[in-house]
Design an enzyme around this catalytic site. Structure first.
Site, short mmCIF file in Angstrom:
data_model
loop_
_atom_site.label_atom_id
_atom_site.label_comp_id
_atom_site.label_asym_id
_atom_site.label_seq_id
_atom_site.Cartn_x
_atom_site.Cartn_y
_atom_site.Cartn_z
CB SER A 263 -0.88 0.01 1.24
OG SER A 263 -0.06 0.30 2.37
CE LYS A 264 1.02 7.68 -2.23
NZ LYS A 264 1.62 7.74 -3.51
#
Ligand code: GLU
Length: 500
Positions: A263-264
């Site tokens: 994820s980010k």
């Protein structure tokens, strides 16, 4: 095997994620390998989160990756439209069929109520299935509520039996009876949304996906493992319509370096950012392919490295059997290494062409130089570059008007014997005229050594420092012919004045 048809079905709620790019690439490889068709379908029924900007971004990122599809919203095709928001009347027909067969019932429970029920069930350690409140309501009662203006979605009566999926990656997957409760095929329309037809709500992903995959003739669904829990619901719908389900291959998750789902938080995840930063699409795709797929044992890529496969090699070797069950870890360092490998081994002219934009961005003007000169520069500096965007910095010494002396180089030039080394080098260079050819440069260290009486590191370091202003970098004998005699002499003069 019948003509293979696969699809990539992004929800346009952001940019193209590297995980999505990997899913797309596996589908692309499979279609290419088998001469099949890849369809791009935009799943934009979540009208709150979907945007046209995001769709555009995703399509342009796909193009940047160099991947194509044969059918899609922008290229058309025999099963158009390819945007789910434009297929609502199709879904309405199929919702009506389920309604006629009593496979679905109106559900008036609000989102808030459903959340409360779910939380309560979880607190008591129960699976948070729908509790069946509206299933017990008879049709007349439901219709009366609709007539009074109440809004409802439609909930599918999940058959209470087990389902088995023979997945190309996961093998035999059994979904035990009772795993899934009655689920929505349409929901109450949100603010600003219209029902697709009176009294039948707005269709949701699991429903649209089945209708489209069937109508669009999909033979194989290659998608992320996180959709497995949707798959059982989708199998129920295929069964309800009396349709054969396509083959499924649920590809393993991609994890970040922290072993959590990528994820980010774990770093960059957008394809756009990687390409902007100077990663080559070829390297990125090669890297992504090996995150969850492995070529057949014994295959030896022409690159000489087992993990560097050309696009034709990937196509030729791709098969569903090579898809791995274990999650892949997105190791940025490995991607960097692979990118460097591609920069070093790609045809020189290709790397040079792609590097140009990064030189422009770094503020270098290439118009004063010939194409051939630029190729020679790239040839010399590409060996030490990981990203295309590293090339301008590595090539700085060929482009800067005032050379810059780095502190280590200043130290090298202040060594007691440095002065005589540089003096001898200048004298040697001035003793001849015309272009500085490789032969002359090759002979230079020996001549400077015999003139100055200095050898080894004490010879090479000041020579390099005096010309480049640095103590590291490509070999001098590669640099000097590109710079040329005049420029080398001017640089030495400027750098010496900075060293004093
Ligand atoms: N629209 C879904 C997503 O973006 C794709 C689901 C599927 O491939 O069936 O995750």
């Amino acid at each position: 095997m019948s003509h293979v048809r696969v699809r990539f079905a992004p929800s346009p709620t952001g940019y193209l994620h590297v995980g999505g790019a990997r899913t797309l690439f596996f589908n692309w490889l499979y279609a290419k390998k088998l001469g099949g068709t890849l369809v791009l379908r935009v799943e934009d029924t979540d009208q709150v989160r979907s945007t046209r900007e995001s769709e555009k971004m995703i399509l342009s990122d796909i193009q940047r990756l160099g991947l194509d599809y044969q059918e899609g919203p922008d290229v058309g095709g025999p099963y158009a439209p390819y945007r789910q928001s434009e297929r609502l009347s199709i879904y309405a027909d199929y919702v009506r069929k389920l309604l006629e067969q009593d496979r679905v019932y109106y559900c008036f429970c609000s989102d808030e109520l459903l959340t409360q029920k779910r939380e309560a069930a979880m607190k008591m350690g129960r699976t948070p299935h729908y509790d069946g409140t509206c299933a017990r309501q008879n049709k007349e009662e439901a219709l009366a509520r609709l007539t009074r203006g109440e809004k409802a979605g439609l909930r599918f009566r999940a058959p209470q039996k087990s389902y088995v999926l023979n997945d190309h990656v996961r093998g035999r997957v059994e979904f035990k009876e009772g795993m899934v409760g009655d689920f929505l095929v349409t929901r109450t329309p949100g603010a600003g949304e219209k029902e697709i037809a009176e009294g039948i709500g707005f269709p949701v992903y699991n429903f649209c996906c089945v209708i489209d995959d069937h109508l669009m003739g999909m033979t194989h669904i290659i998608r992320a493992e996180e959709h497995l829990s949707n798959t059982v619901r989708q199998l129920m719908l295929y069964e309800a319509f009396g349709w054969a389900a396509p083959d499924f291959a649920h590809i393993a998750l991609v994890l970040g370096a922290d072993r959590q789902k990528l994820s980010k938080r774990s770093g960059d995840v957008s394809v756009f950012e990687y390409i902007e930063k100077g990663y080559l699409p070829e390297a990125l795709l090669n890297f992504l392919a090996l995150l969850g797929w492995w070529p057949p044992t014994g295959f030896k890529p022409a690159s000489g490295h087992p993990e560097v496969l050309s696009l034709p090699e990937l196509i030729e070797n791709f098969n569903l059997e090579g898809l791995q069950k274990a999650p892949g870890v997105f190791d940025v360092q490995k991607l960097q290494w692979m990118n460097g490998f591609y920069i070093r081994s790609m045809p020189l002219a290709e790397v040079a062409e792609r590097a140009k934009i990064h030189f422009e961005r770094a503020g270098f003007n290439l118009r004063d130089h010939s194409e051939d000169w630029f190729l020679r520069v790239i040839e010399v500096v590409r060996g030490e570059s990981t990203l295309l965007s590293d090339l301008p910095k590595a090539a700085q010494l060929f482009l800067e008007s005032t050379p810059h002396l780095e502190p280590e180089a200043k130290t090298a030039l202040s060594e007691p014997t440095a002065h005589s080394v540089v003096e001898a080098m200048v004298a040697e260079l001035k003793s001849q005229t015309g272009p500085l050819l490789v032969e002359e440069v090759d002979a230079l260290p020996k001549k400077v050594s015999s003139k100055s009486g200095v050898k080894g590191k004490s010879l090479y370091m000041p020579m390099r420092a005096a010309v480049t202003g640095k103590v590291h970098g490509p070999e001098l004998k590669l640099i000097l012919p590109i710079l040329g005699r005049d420029s080398v002499l001017k640089r030495i003069e400027a750098l010496l004045s900075q060293s004093r």
